[in-house]
Motif scaffolding. Structure first.
Motif, PDB file in Angstrom:
ATOM      1  N   THR A   7       0.826  -1.147  -0.023  1.00  0.00           N
ATOM      2  CA  THR A   7       0.049  -0.002  -0.009  1.00  0.00           C
ATOM      3  C   THR A   7       0.783   1.393   0.026  1.00  0.00           C
ATOM      4  O   THR A   7       1.862   1.330   0.803  1.00  0.00           O
ATOM      5  CB  THR A   7      -0.897   0.069   1.099  1.00  0.00           C
ATOM      6  N   MET A   8       0.462   2.087  -1.073  1.00  0.00           N
ATOM      7  CA  MET A   8       1.490   3.457  -0.839  1.00  0.00           C
ATOM      8  C   MET A   8       0.604   4.647  -0.920  1.00  0.00           C
ATOM      9  O   MET A   8      -0.503   4.606  -1.076  1.00  0.00           O
ATOM     10  CB  MET A   8       2.133   3.331  -2.594  1.00  0.00           C
ATOM     11  N   PHE A   9       1.368   5.513  -0.214  1.00  0.00           N
ATOM     12  CA  PHE A   9       0.790   6.950   0.001  1.00  0.00           C
ATOM     13  C   PHE A   9       1.458   7.853  -1.425  1.00  0.00           C
ATOM     14  O   PHE A   9       2.681   7.458  -1.745  1.00  0.00           O
ATOM     15  CB  PHE A   9       1.220   7.729   1.181  1.00  0.00           C
ATOM     16  N   GLU A  10       0.668   8.625  -2.074  1.00  0.00           N
ATOM     17  CA  GLU A  10       0.963   9.109  -3.142  1.00  0.00           C
ATOM     18  C   GLU A  10       0.666  10.766  -3.034  1.00  0.00           C
ATOM     19  O   GLU A  10      -0.560  10.926  -2.635  1.00  0.00           O
ATOM     20  CB  GLU A  10       0.443   8.508  -4.413  1.00  0.00           C
ATOM     21  N   VAL A  11       1.388  11.452  -3.773  1.00  0.00           N
ATOM     22  CA  VAL A  11       1.052  12.873  -3.851  1.00  0.00           C
ATOM     23  C   VAL A  11       1.466  13.091  -5.375  1.00  0.00           C
ATOM     24  O   VAL A  11       2.423  12.748  -5.976  1.00  0.00           O
ATOM     25  CB  VAL A  11       1.800  13.570  -3.016  1.00  0.00           C
ATOM     26  N   GLY A  12       0.739  14.003  -6.001  1.00  0.00           N
ATOM     27  CA  GLY A  12       1.283  14.588  -7.307  1.00  0.00           C
ATOM     28  C   GLY A  12       0.590  15.708  -7.773  1.00  0.00           C
ATOM     29  O   GLY A  12      -0.075  16.706  -7.146  1.00  0.00           O
ATOM     30  N   LEU A  13       0.968  16.151  -8.987  1.00  0.00           N
ATOM     31  CA  LEU A  13       0.532  17.464  -9.501  1.00  0.00           C
ATOM     32  C   LEU A  13       0.584  17.257 -11.121  1.00  0.00           C
ATOM     33  O   LEU A  13       1.061  16.414 -11.652  1.00  0.00           O
ATOM     34  CB  LEU A  13       1.497  18.487  -9.091  1.00  0.00           C
ATOM     35  N   GLU A  37       0.826  14.287 -15.737  1.00  0.00           N
ATOM     36  CA  GLU A  37       0.911  14.418 -14.391  1.00  0.00           C
ATOM     37  C   GLU A  37       2.020  13.631 -13.971  1.00  0.00           C
ATOM     38  O   GLU A  37       2.631  12.611 -14.391  1.00  0.00           O
ATOM     39  CB  GLU A  37      -0.430  13.640 -13.896  1.00  0.00           C
ATOM     40  N   LEU A  38       2.529  14.211 -12.749  1.00  0.00           N
ATOM     41  CA  LEU A  38       3.883  13.626 -12.120  1.00  0.00           C
ATOM     42  C   LEU A  38       3.508  13.249 -10.595  1.00  0.00           C
ATOM     43  O   LEU A  38       2.865  13.965 -10.090  1.00  0.00           O
ATOM     44  CB  LEU A  38       5.034  14.685 -12.033  1.00  0.00           C
ATOM     45  N   LYS A  39       3.786  12.172 -10.089  1.00  0.00           N
ATOM     46  CA  LYS A  39       3.420  11.490  -8.919  1.00  0.00           C
ATOM     47  C   LYS A  39       4.705  10.962  -8.290  1.00  0.00           C
ATOM     48  O   LYS A  39       5.316  10.017  -9.053  1.00  0.00           O
ATOM     49  CB  LYS A  39       1.942  10.606  -9.218  1.00  0.00           C
ATOM     50  N   PHE A  40       4.446  11.220  -6.975  1.00  0.00           N
ATOM     51  CA  PHE A  40       5.431  10.367  -6.068  1.00  0.00           C
ATOM     52  C   PHE A  40       4.696   9.422  -4.947  1.00  0.00           C
ATOM     53  O   PHE A  40       3.698   9.532  -4.233  1.00  0.00           O
ATOM     54  CB  PHE A  40       6.407  11.531  -5.173  1.00  0.00           C
ATOM     55  N   CYS A  41       5.244   8.119  -5.077  1.00  0.00           N
ATOM     56  CA  CYS A  41       4.593   7.057  -4.313  1.00  0.00           C
ATOM     57  C   CYS A  41       5.712   6.385  -3.258  1.00  0.00           C
ATOM     58  O   CYS A  41       6.809   6.246  -3.584  1.00  0.00           O
ATOM     59  CB  CYS A  41       4.059   6.120  -5.197  1.00  0.00           C
ATOM     60  N   PHE A  42       5.182   6.273  -2.060  1.00  0.00           N
ATOM     61  CA  PHE A  42       6.057   5.765  -1.195  1.00  0.00           C
ATOM     62  C   PHE A  42       5.236   4.667  -0.103  1.00  0.00           C
ATOM     63  O   PHE A  42       4.041   4.933   0.016  1.00  0.00           O
ATOM     64  CB  PHE A  42       6.221   6.806   0.139  1.00  0.00           C
ATOM     65  N   SER A  43       5.952   3.445  -0.109  1.00  0.00           N
ATOM     66  CA  SER A  43       5.393   2.336   0.525  1.00  0.00           C
ATOM     67  C   SER A  43       5.072   2.758   2.160  1.00  0.00           C
ATOM     68  O   SER A  43       5.894   3.250   2.677  1.00  0.00           O
ATOM     69  CB  SER A  43       6.174   1.093   0.684  1.00  0.00           C
ATOM     70  N   TYR A  60      11.092  -0.674   1.931  1.00  0.00           N
ATOM     71  CA  TYR A  60      10.220   0.087   1.528  1.00  0.00           C
ATOM     72  C   TYR A  60      10.206   0.726   0.156  1.00  0.00           C
ATOM     73  O   TYR A  60      11.436   1.187  -0.292  1.00  0.00           O
ATOM     74  CB  TYR A  60      10.048   1.157   2.502  1.00  0.00           C
ATOM     75  N   SER A  61       9.111   0.275  -0.741  1.00  0.00           N
ATOM     76  CA  SER A  61       9.342   0.650  -2.155  1.00  0.00           C
ATOM     77  C   SER A  61       8.955   2.089  -2.333  1.00  0.00           C
ATOM     78  O   SER A  61       8.264   2.773  -1.753  1.00  0.00           O
ATOM     79  CB  SER A  61       8.244  -0.185  -3.059  1.00  0.00           C
ATOM     80  N   LYS A  62       9.570   2.759  -3.337  1.00  0.00           N
ATOM     81  CA  LYS A  62       9.404   4.225  -3.760  1.00  0.00           C
ATOM     82  C   LYS A  62       8.921   3.886  -5.264  1.00  0.00           C
ATOM     83  O   LYS A  62       9.581   3.026  -6.301  1.00  0.00           O
ATOM     84  CB  LYS A  62      10.603   4.966  -3.408  1.00  0.00           C
ATOM     85  N   MET A  63       8.302   5.138  -5.926  1.00  0.00           N
ATOM     86  CA  MET A  63       8.105   5.125  -7.425  1.00  0.00           C
ATOM     87  C   MET A  63       7.679   6.471  -7.889  1.00  0.00           C
ATOM     88  O   MET A  63       7.120   7.165  -7.072  1.00  0.00           O
ATOM     89  CB  MET A  63       6.952   4.032  -7.626  1.00  0.00           C
TER      90      MET A  63
END
Length: 243
Positions: free
Chosen positions: A177-183, A197-203, A232-235
């Motif tokens: 499960t990732m938390f994500e923020v973007g613009l 759109e550019l989005k940053f995801c963090f496990s 912890y994955s990142k994307m």
């Protein structure tokens, strides 16, 4: 000076009078689309440190010190569909089922096994991942200006790892499960809406599969498989939506 002010006023008026493409698309309660994009995958490893292991070619347990790190961001491909539900003038709820294809490049350095240059020997693994994700995002959009409308978003992204288990050193858990923020920004074209759109995801949870080490048939891989305590994955995802 008066001429300059008049020119500025005329320019502003001309911008205000620009014809809007798809003027009512954002008033729909629901609208759908597709999206394609690129992703860059990374993973943050928490190493266990020194460990005592009994290897097949040794008579008694010896201390091993293996450190693991992801040394590069690997590019991948993403594709999916999107559904957007209007909540108010500025807020909408977006659901965008996606498949992410990519990999993470891992490097293991064994500080108890040095080469001729007195440097730790390195072993690598390409950790290939195929994810099905179901991100649910709350999107806040600014006022539309002509044919542009910027926005920001945040949400939760449940993911399923479809990669099967193998005999590599590291394997990740099935669920994440990732938390994500973007613009991003809505571009209103004559026949559809284009949205980069550019989005940053963090496990949020630990995704390292600790049980995988017990399933390895090669006991010499134990020092590598057991060297990690948590992961912890990142994307980073660059997406182009077509609605």
């Amino acid at each position: 000076m008066a001429i300059m002010l008049a020119a500025i006023a005329l320019t502003a008026m001309a911008q205000q009078r620009k014809v809007q493409n798809k003027p009512y698309i954002d008033l729909r309660p629901l609208h759908f689309g597709i999206h394609v994009g690129l992703n860059m995958q990374d993973i943050e490893m928490k190493n266990l440190g020194p460990q005592m292991l009994l290897l097949p070619d040794m008579a008694e347990p010896t201390e091993q010190l293996v450190l693991c790190d992801a040394d590069t961001w690997n590019p991948g491909f993403s594709v999916g569909v999107v559904g957007d539900m209007r909540l108010s003038q500025h807020f909408s709820l977006r659901l965008s089922p996606t498949m992410h294809f990519g990999s993470k490049h891992l490097v293991f350095r064994n500080f108890k096994d040095l080469n001729d240059a007195a440097q730790p020997r390195e072993t690598t693994q390409d950790l290939k991942n195929t994810y099905i994700s179901l991100p649910i995002d709350l999107k806040f959009s600014a006022e539309r200006f002509n044919n542009y409308r910027p926005y920001i978003l945040a949400g939760i992204n449940p993911m399923i790892n479809l990669s099967g288990k193998d005999q590599d050193f590291v394997h990740l858990k099935r669920y994440d499960t990732m938390f994500e923020v973007g613009l991003g920004c809505d571009y209103y074209l004559p026949f559809f809406k284009l949205i980069p759109e550019l989005k940053f995801c963090f496990s949020l949870p630990d995704v390292f599969d600790k049980k995988h080490a017990d399933e390895l048939t090669d006991a010499n891989k134990q020092a590598f498989a057991r060297s990690i305590e948590a992961a912890y994955s990142k994307m980073i995802v660059l997406t182009f939506f077509f609605e």
